[in-house]
Write a protein that holds these residues in place. Structure first.
Motif, PDB file in Angstrom:
ATOM      1  N   ALA A  52       0.573  -8.150  -3.105  1.00  0.00           N
ATOM      2  CA  ALA A  52      -0.614  -8.027  -1.990  1.00  0.00           C
ATOM      3  C   ALA A  52      -0.549  -7.010  -1.296  1.00  0.00           C
ATOM      4  O   ALA A  52      -1.370  -5.956  -0.918  1.00  0.00           O
ATOM      5  CB  ALA A  52      -1.135  -8.623  -1.839  1.00  0.00           C
ATOM      6  N   GLU A  53       0.134  -6.195  -0.369  1.00  0.00           N
ATOM      7  CA  GLU A  53      -0.075  -5.410   0.667  1.00  0.00           C
ATOM      8  C   GLU A  53       0.789  -3.997   0.191  1.00  0.00           C
ATOM      9  O   GLU A  53      -0.404  -3.071   0.825  1.00  0.00           O
ATOM     10  CB  GLU A  53       1.925  -5.292   1.255  1.00  0.00           C
ATOM     11  N   ARG A  80      -6.448 -11.300  -4.017  1.00  0.00           N
ATOM     12  CA  ARG A  80      -6.305 -12.738  -4.569  1.00  0.00           C
ATOM     13  C   ARG A  80      -4.610 -12.918  -4.660  1.00  0.00           C
ATOM     14  O   ARG A  80      -4.311 -13.859  -4.870  1.00  0.00           O
ATOM     15  CB  ARG A  80      -6.841 -11.902  -6.558  1.00  0.00           C
ATOM     16  N   LEU A  81      -3.951 -12.158  -4.896  1.00  0.00           N
ATOM     17  CA  LEU A  81      -2.730 -11.664  -4.415  1.00  0.00           C
ATOM     18  C   LEU A  81      -2.743 -12.862  -3.288  1.00  0.00           C
ATOM     19  O   LEU A  81      -1.689 -13.806  -3.451  1.00  0.00           O
ATOM     20  CB  LEU A  81      -1.836 -10.678  -4.923  1.00  0.00           C
ATOM     21  N   LEU A  82      -3.018 -13.045  -2.390  1.00  0.00           N
ATOM     22  CA  LEU A  82      -2.341 -13.569  -0.792  1.00  0.00           C
ATOM     23  C   LEU A  82      -3.059 -14.600  -1.380  1.00  0.00           C
ATOM     24  O   LEU A  82      -2.176 -16.022  -1.301  1.00  0.00           O
ATOM     25  CB  LEU A  82      -3.309 -12.848   0.235  1.00  0.00           C
ATOM     26  N   GLY A  86      -1.030 -18.336  -1.803  1.00  0.00           N
ATOM     27  CA  GLY A  86      -1.064 -19.655  -0.914  1.00  0.00           C
ATOM     28  C   GLY A  86      -1.143 -19.175   0.251  1.00  0.00           C
ATOM     29  O   GLY A  86      -1.095 -19.415   1.717  1.00  0.00           O
ATOM     30  N   ARG A  87      -1.388 -17.576   0.839  1.00  0.00           N
ATOM     31  CA  ARG A  87      -1.941 -17.225   1.882  1.00  0.00           C
ATOM     32  C   ARG A  87      -2.943 -17.145   1.933  1.00  0.00           C
ATOM     33  O   ARG A  87      -3.722 -16.475   1.400  1.00  0.00           O
ATOM     34  CB  ARG A  87      -1.024 -15.768   2.469  1.00  0.00           C
TER      35      ARG A  87
END
Length: 105
Positions: A52-53, A80-82, A86-87
């Protein structure tokens, strides 16, 4: 269909030319051109598509150097990836007018 009427590519050509002659300060590409730094960042995302970063960083670069639609797609993928990991993604920034964010809560 023909290419007649599509207009010139001069604005894009000028933009790419500028990216090739401005030095980058990106930590992954110190001293190289902005164009090369953007290419390397794209390669980093390709090697780590679940980061995500990296998607967010690519969105920041796209917003400044490419176009808003590409940046929006990168930011959406990062968010979406975060979410899937679960972040929680950071809250949306308020519109430039200074009002509250629009859209569903």
């Amino acid at each position: 269909r023909t290419l007649t009427g599509l207009g010139e590519c001069q604005p894009l050509r000028t933009k790419v030319w500028g990216l090739m002659h401005v030095k980058s300060r990106a930590p992954w590409c110190i001293g190289c051109s902005l164009f090369e730094a953007l290419q390397r960042l794209q390669g980093m995302v390709a090697r780590e598509p679940l980061s995500a970063e990296l998607w967010n960083e690519l969105g920041v670069w796209a917003l400044r150097l490419v176009e808003d639609a590409v940046a929006a797609a990168c930011f959406a993928i990062a968010a979406r990836l975060l979410l899937l990991s679960g972040r929680a993604p950071p809250p949306a920034a308020p519109p430039r007018g200074g009002g509250p964010p629009t859209g569903p809560p």
